[in-house]
Design an enzyme around this catalytic site. Structure first.
Site, PDB file in Angstrom:
ATOM      1  N   ARG A 201       0.887  -1.288  -0.016  1.00  0.00           N
ATOM      2  CA  ARG A 201       0.044   0.068  -0.084  1.00  0.00           C
ATOM      3  C   ARG A 201       0.967   1.276  -0.059  1.00  0.00           C
ATOM      4  O   ARG A 201       0.571   2.385  -0.483  1.00  0.00           O
ATOM      5  CB  ARG A 201      -0.950   0.035   1.366  1.00  0.00           C
ATOM      6  CG  ARG A 201      -1.615   1.323   1.538  1.00  0.00           C
ATOM      7  CD  ARG A 201      -2.791   1.181   2.520  1.00  0.00           C
ATOM      8  NE  ARG A 201      -3.609   0.047   1.911  1.00  0.00           N
ATOM      9  CZ  ARG A 201      -4.523  -0.460   2.519  1.00  0.00           C
ATOM     10  NH1 ARG A 201      -4.436  -0.451   4.058  1.00  0.00           N
ATOM     11  NH2 ARG A 201      -5.506  -1.480   1.894  1.00  0.00           N
ATOM     12  N   TYR A 202       2.036   1.605   0.657  1.00  0.00           N
ATOM     13  CA  TYR A 202       2.717   2.373   0.845  1.00  0.00           C
ATOM     14  C   TYR A 202       3.978   2.159  -0.116  1.00  0.00           C
ATOM     15  O   TYR A 202       4.419   1.398  -0.498  1.00  0.00           O
ATOM     16  CB  TYR A 202       3.308   2.491   2.377  1.00  0.00           C
ATOM     17  CG  TYR A 202       2.207   2.578   3.266  1.00  0.00           C
ATOM     18  CD1 TYR A 202       1.705   4.020   3.585  1.00  0.00           C
ATOM     19  CD2 TYR A 202       1.748   1.622   4.256  1.00  0.00           C
ATOM     20  CE1 TYR A 202       0.623   4.216   4.350  1.00  0.00           C
ATOM     21  CE2 TYR A 202       1.026   1.941   5.177  1.00  0.00           C
ATOM     22  CZ  TYR A 202       0.305   3.110   5.244  1.00  0.00           C
ATOM     23  OH  TYR A 202      -0.707   3.395   6.197  1.00  0.00           O
TER      24      TYR A 202
ATOM     25  N   ARG B  53       7.352  -0.101   1.809  1.00  0.00           N
ATOM     26  CA  ARG B  53       7.112  -1.124   2.691  1.00  0.00           C
ATOM     27  C   ARG B  53       5.817  -2.057   2.177  1.00  0.00           C
ATOM     28  O   ARG B  53       4.748  -1.448   1.878  1.00  0.00           O
ATOM     29  CB  ARG B  53       6.961  -0.832   4.140  1.00  0.00           C
ATOM     30  CG  ARG B  53       6.100   0.533   4.298  1.00  0.00           C
ATOM     31  CD  ARG B  53       6.670   1.395   5.471  1.00  0.00           C
ATOM     32  NE  ARG B  53       5.695   2.255   5.941  1.00  0.00           N
ATOM     33  CZ  ARG B  53       5.441   3.489   5.434  1.00  0.00           C
ATOM     34  NH1 ARG B  53       5.757   3.765   4.274  1.00  0.00           N
ATOM     35  NH2 ARG B  53       4.375   4.273   6.000  1.00  0.00           N
TER      36      ARG B  53
ATOM     37  N   CYS C 118      -3.323 -17.212  15.394  1.00  0.00           N
ATOM     38  CA  CYS C 118      -2.806 -16.399  16.576  1.00  0.00           C
ATOM     39  C   CYS C 118      -2.850 -17.058  17.824  1.00  0.00           C
ATOM     40  O   CYS C 118      -3.629 -18.257  18.140  1.00  0.00           O
ATOM     41  CB  CYS C 118      -3.902 -15.136  16.349  1.00  0.00           C
ATOM     42  SG  CYS C 118      -3.934 -14.241  15.130  1.00  0.00           S
TER      43      CYS C 118
ATOM     44  N   CYS D   5      -8.505 -12.129  18.935  1.00  0.00           N
ATOM     45  CA  CYS D   5      -9.194 -10.990  19.626  1.00  0.00           C
ATOM     46  C   CYS D   5     -10.420 -10.632  19.135  1.00  0.00           C
ATOM     47  O   CYS D   5     -10.693 -10.753  17.857  1.00  0.00           O
ATOM     48  CB  CYS D   5      -8.251  -9.847  19.534  1.00  0.00           C
ATOM     49  SG  CYS D   5      -6.481 -10.339  19.746  1.00  0.00           S
TER      50      CYS D   5
ATOM     51  N   CYS E 234     -10.556  -8.095  16.296  1.00  0.00           N
ATOM     52  CA  CYS E 234      -9.724  -7.985  15.198  1.00  0.00           C
ATOM     53  C   CYS E 234     -10.171  -7.652  13.749  1.00  0.00           C
ATOM     54  O   CYS E 234     -11.109  -8.067  13.233  1.00  0.00           O
ATOM     55  CB  CYS E 234      -9.221  -9.654  15.082  1.00  0.00           C
ATOM     56  SG  CYS E 234      -7.795  -9.632  13.730  1.00  0.00           S
TER      57      CYS E 234
ATOM     58  N   ARG F   9      -8.647  -8.180  11.213  1.00  0.00           N
ATOM     59  CA  ARG F   9      -8.776  -9.513  10.164  1.00  0.00           C
ATOM     60  C   ARG F   9      -9.520 -10.659  10.523  1.00  0.00           C
ATOM     61  O   ARG F   9      -9.206 -11.875  10.139  1.00  0.00           O
ATOM     62  CB  ARG F   9      -7.258  -9.947   9.983  1.00  0.00           C
ATOM     63  CG  ARG F   9      -6.428  -8.797   9.626  1.00  0.00           C
ATOM     64  CD  ARG F   9      -5.297  -8.834   8.520  1.00  0.00           C
ATOM     65  NE  ARG F   9      -4.564  -8.031   8.251  1.00  0.00           N
ATOM     66  CZ  ARG F   9      -3.189  -7.629   8.812  1.00  0.00           C
ATOM     67  NH1 ARG F   9      -2.715  -8.221   9.763  1.00  0.00           N
ATOM     68  NH2 ARG F   9      -2.788  -6.504   8.497  1.00  0.00           N
TER      69      ARG F   9
ATOM     70  N   ASP G  92     -11.027  -0.191  13.987  1.00  0.00           N
ATOM     71  CA  ASP G  92     -11.474  -0.369  12.718  1.00  0.00           C
ATOM     72  C   ASP G  92     -13.249  -0.335  12.478  1.00  0.00           C
ATOM     73  O   ASP G  92     -13.562  -0.936  13.635  1.00  0.00           O
ATOM     74  CB  ASP G  92     -10.681  -1.213  11.546  1.00  0.00           C
ATOM     75  CG  ASP G  92      -9.405  -0.865  11.468  1.00  0.00           C
ATOM     76  OD1 ASP G  92      -9.311   0.353  11.476  1.00  0.00           O
ATOM     77  OD2 ASP G  92      -8.365  -1.635  11.540  1.00  0.00           O
TER      78      ASP G  92
ATOM     79  N   ASP H 152      -6.718   4.077  10.656  1.00  0.00           N
ATOM     80  CA  ASP H 152      -6.398   3.573   9.627  1.00  0.00           C
ATOM     81  C   ASP H 152      -7.351   3.730   8.718  1.00  0.00           C
ATOM     82  O   ASP H 152      -8.936   3.262   8.709  1.00  0.00           O
ATOM     83  CB  ASP H 152      -6.318   2.050   9.811  1.00  0.00           C
ATOM     84  CG  ASP H 152      -5.067   1.472   8.803  1.00  0.00           C
ATOM     85  OD1 ASP H 152      -4.998   1.865   7.639  1.00  0.00           O
ATOM     86  OD2 ASP H 152      -4.218   0.324   9.098  1.00  0.00           O
TER      87      ASP H 152
ATOM     88  N   LYS I  84      -2.804   4.616   7.280  1.00  0.00           N
ATOM     89  CA  LYS I  84      -2.676   5.168   8.480  1.00  0.00           C
ATOM     90  C   LYS I  84      -2.535   6.857   8.519  1.00  0.00           C
ATOM     91  O   LYS I  84      -1.707   7.258   8.030  1.00  0.00           O
ATOM     92  CB  LYS I  84      -1.655   4.726   9.324  1.00  0.00           C
ATOM     93  CG  LYS I  84      -1.750   3.155   9.764  1.00  0.00           C
ATOM     94  CD  LYS I  84      -0.480   2.661  10.337  1.00  0.00           C
ATOM     95  CE  LYS I  84      -0.479   1.060  10.563  1.00  0.00           C
ATOM     96  NZ  LYS I  84      -0.308   0.376   9.270  1.00  0.00           N
TER      97      LYS I  84
HETATM   98  C1  LIG Z   1       0.631  -0.397   8.895  1.00  0.00           C
HETATM   99  C2  LIG Z   1       0.833  -0.860   7.653  1.00  0.00           C
HETATM  100  C3  LIG Z   1       2.376  -0.868   7.315  1.00  0.00           C
HETATM  101  C4  LIG Z   1       3.575  -0.209   8.017  1.00  0.00           C
HETATM  102  O1  LIG Z   1       3.156   1.443   8.465  1.00  0.00           O
HETATM  103  P1  LIG Z   1       4.121   1.979   9.348  1.00  0.00           P
HETATM  104  O2  LIG Z   1       3.519   3.319   9.411  1.00  0.00           O
HETATM  105  O3  LIG Z   1       5.398   2.046   8.671  1.00  0.00           O
HETATM  106  O4  LIG Z   1       4.472   1.138  10.529  1.00  0.00           O
HETATM  107  C5  LIG Z   1       2.491  -1.101   5.967  1.00  0.00           C
HETATM  108  N1  LIG Z   1       1.557  -1.498   5.211  1.00  0.00           N
HETATM  109  C6  LIG Z   1       0.273  -1.729   5.714  1.00  0.00           C
HETATM  110  C7  LIG Z   1      -0.719  -2.135   4.579  1.00  0.00           C
HETATM  111  C8  LIG Z   1       0.192  -1.242   6.793  1.00  0.00           C
HETATM  112  O5  LIG Z   1      -1.342  -1.272   7.006  1.00  0.00           O
HETATM  113  S1  SF4 Z   2      -5.435  -8.643  16.792  1.00  0.00           S
HETATM  114 FE1  SF4 Z   2      -6.216 -10.152  15.126  1.00  0.00          FE
HETATM  115  S2  SF4 Z   2      -3.999 -10.728  14.186  1.00  0.00           S
HETATM  116 FE2  SF4 Z   2      -3.800  -9.632  15.933  1.00  0.00          FE
HETATM  117  S3  SF4 Z   2      -3.387 -11.179  17.695  1.00  0.00           S
HETATM  118 FE3  SF4 Z   2      -5.655 -10.689  17.710  1.00  0.00          FE
HETATM  119  S4  SF4 Z   2      -6.726 -11.972  16.376  1.00  0.00           S
HETATM  120 FE4  SF4 Z   2      -4.479 -12.114  15.929  1.00  0.00          FE
END
Ligand SMILES: *Cc1c(COP(=O)(O)O)cnc(C)c1O
Ligand code: SF4
Length: 386
Positions: free
Chosen positions: A90-91, A94, A103, A107, A110, A112, A270, A307, A314
């Protein structure tokens, strides 16, 4: 079997065991754990003090998860930004690489939720595909191993991934995002630390939401990672009924620093389907940041971010009260005690020193000093200015 695997296997995953240990009606959670699995490790179970407390809320399935409004199950649109399976780009520089869906705990809030708990680790062919993508994309200098939780992979798979990543010349940083040290501290073995040490620079951002999570065993696990040279950060989700309180949050940040973990991000929750009962107002987060900034160690203040729904990434938020006005005369500022200060702009006619003459780079110190003292010597003078 490794000791940590035995401990993980002792976790609560079945409604009838939950009923036995915590006295909930198994019928209440039965329908929830179908789509959204449960796992509560012994460490986490031992931290629950009473029904509905901050730890309970994070891990015990609740029927309201099933009655959520028609929210998206992938609000950050991570699936859209995925060029090859399990990789989110996305960025600019990175990427996220999701190496497992497992996991230590599931949570309830979560992001995801749609993915976690499904069986399986990243397959060999999928890792090869991700490595090939990264090798081709020379702009990527930072990979974040995520999931699920990458530290649930067995040692040999962690090593395989790290070794493969370190064959990519332009890759600088490898990060782990993990809830393992806080929930399954037995996993942080000397063997794991030895593996990690071989592939530095490696950073880890650990997930913590409440001060009670920092038990002595958890702090010791963080210490083993820190001793292995891993800089530790913390990611915290702002959660209603868990940590939406300035005093609790301050205690959490202090406990983290004691565990050698530097608070990194505080996330607004989220919109994920099945988690909306955890959301707080945005003002709650802003006022928590305001209650920390200036009132305690700057080291204890995380970046508060949202986010953005729809894949915007973010976005940082700061209380708007600090900058009262900014124009060509300078900035009018308000400090944490509500006192007002003026910071003037630099004199516009001060000439810029311009580029160094050819071959003169070794004589940097002979250049005239420019700028105000506030922008110089921050490493030591800043602290002595007071
Ligand atoms: C959070 C995230 C990152 C890392 O973001 P930083 O601000 O560098 O910690 C990279 N890719 C995705 C998709 C993210 O959600
Ligand atoms: S927030 Fe989601 S991905 Fe992170 S430990 Fe909890 S269940 Fe796993």
């Amino acid at each position: 079997m490794d000791d940590w695997k035995r401990v993980l296997a002792e976790s609560i995953t079945k409604p009838k065991d939950l009923a036995k240990r915590l006295g909930v009606d198994p019928r209440e959670v039965e329908e929830v754990v179908g789509p959204y699995p449960m796992r509560i490790t012994p460490t986490v179970l031992a931290t629950i003090k009473e029904r509905g407390d901050a730890i309970w809320k994070q891990v015990v399935p609740d029927a309201v998860e099933m009655n959520d409004f028609d929210a998206p199950d992938d609000p950050l649109e991570e699936d859209t930004d995925s060029p090859v399976p399990h990789l989110v780009h996305r960025y600019p520089d990175r990427v996220l690489l999701m190496v497992t869906n497992q996991c230590p705990i599931y949570c309830r809030f979560c992001t995801r939720k749609r993915l976690v708990g499904k069986p399986g680790f990243l397959k060999k062919g999928e890792l090869d595909q991700a490595i090939a993508y990264l090798r081709e994309h020379t702009e990527v200098r930072d990979v974040i191993l995520s999931g699920g939780d990458p530290l649930l992979l067995p040692d040999h798979l962690i090593e395989r991934i790290l070794k493969a990543l370190r064959t990519i010349p332009h890759l600088e940083l490898i990060r782990f995002g993990s809830r393992v040290p806080g929930t399954l501290p037995q996993r942080i073995t000397p063997e794991l630390c030895e593996i990690v040490k071989r592939y530095h620079p490696i950073y880890m951002n650990l997930h913590f939401n409440h001060p009670d999570e920092l038990t002595p065993d958890v702090k010791a696990a963080c210490g083993r990672l820190a001793d292995a040279g891993v800089p530790l950060g913390a990611q915290t989700v702002l959660l209603k009924g868990v940590n939406d309180d300035a005093a609790v949050m301050k205690r959490l940040m202090h406990e983290l620093l004691l565990a050698r973990v530097k608070p990194y991000y505080l996330y607004q929750a989220d919109l994920t389907k099945g988690t909306n009962h955890f959301r707080t107002s945005v003002e709650t987060g802003l006022s928590i940041i305001q209650s920390l900034q200036g009132h305690t160690s700057g080291m204890a203040v995380p970046h508060f971010v949202i986010d953005a729904p729809g894949g915007g990434g973010k976005i940082p938020l700061l209380p708007s009260d600090y900058l009262l006005n900014l124009d060509e005369n300078g900035a009018v500022l308000k400090n944490y005690e509500n006192k007002t200060y003026h910071y003037p702009q630099p004199d516009p006619i001060t000439p810029h020193p311009g580029p160094l003459p050819e071959g003169n780079s070794g004589r940097l110190r002979e250049l005239p000093m420019v700028g105000t003292s506030a922008s110089e010597g921050l490493c030591s003078l800043g602290a002595m200015d007071e």
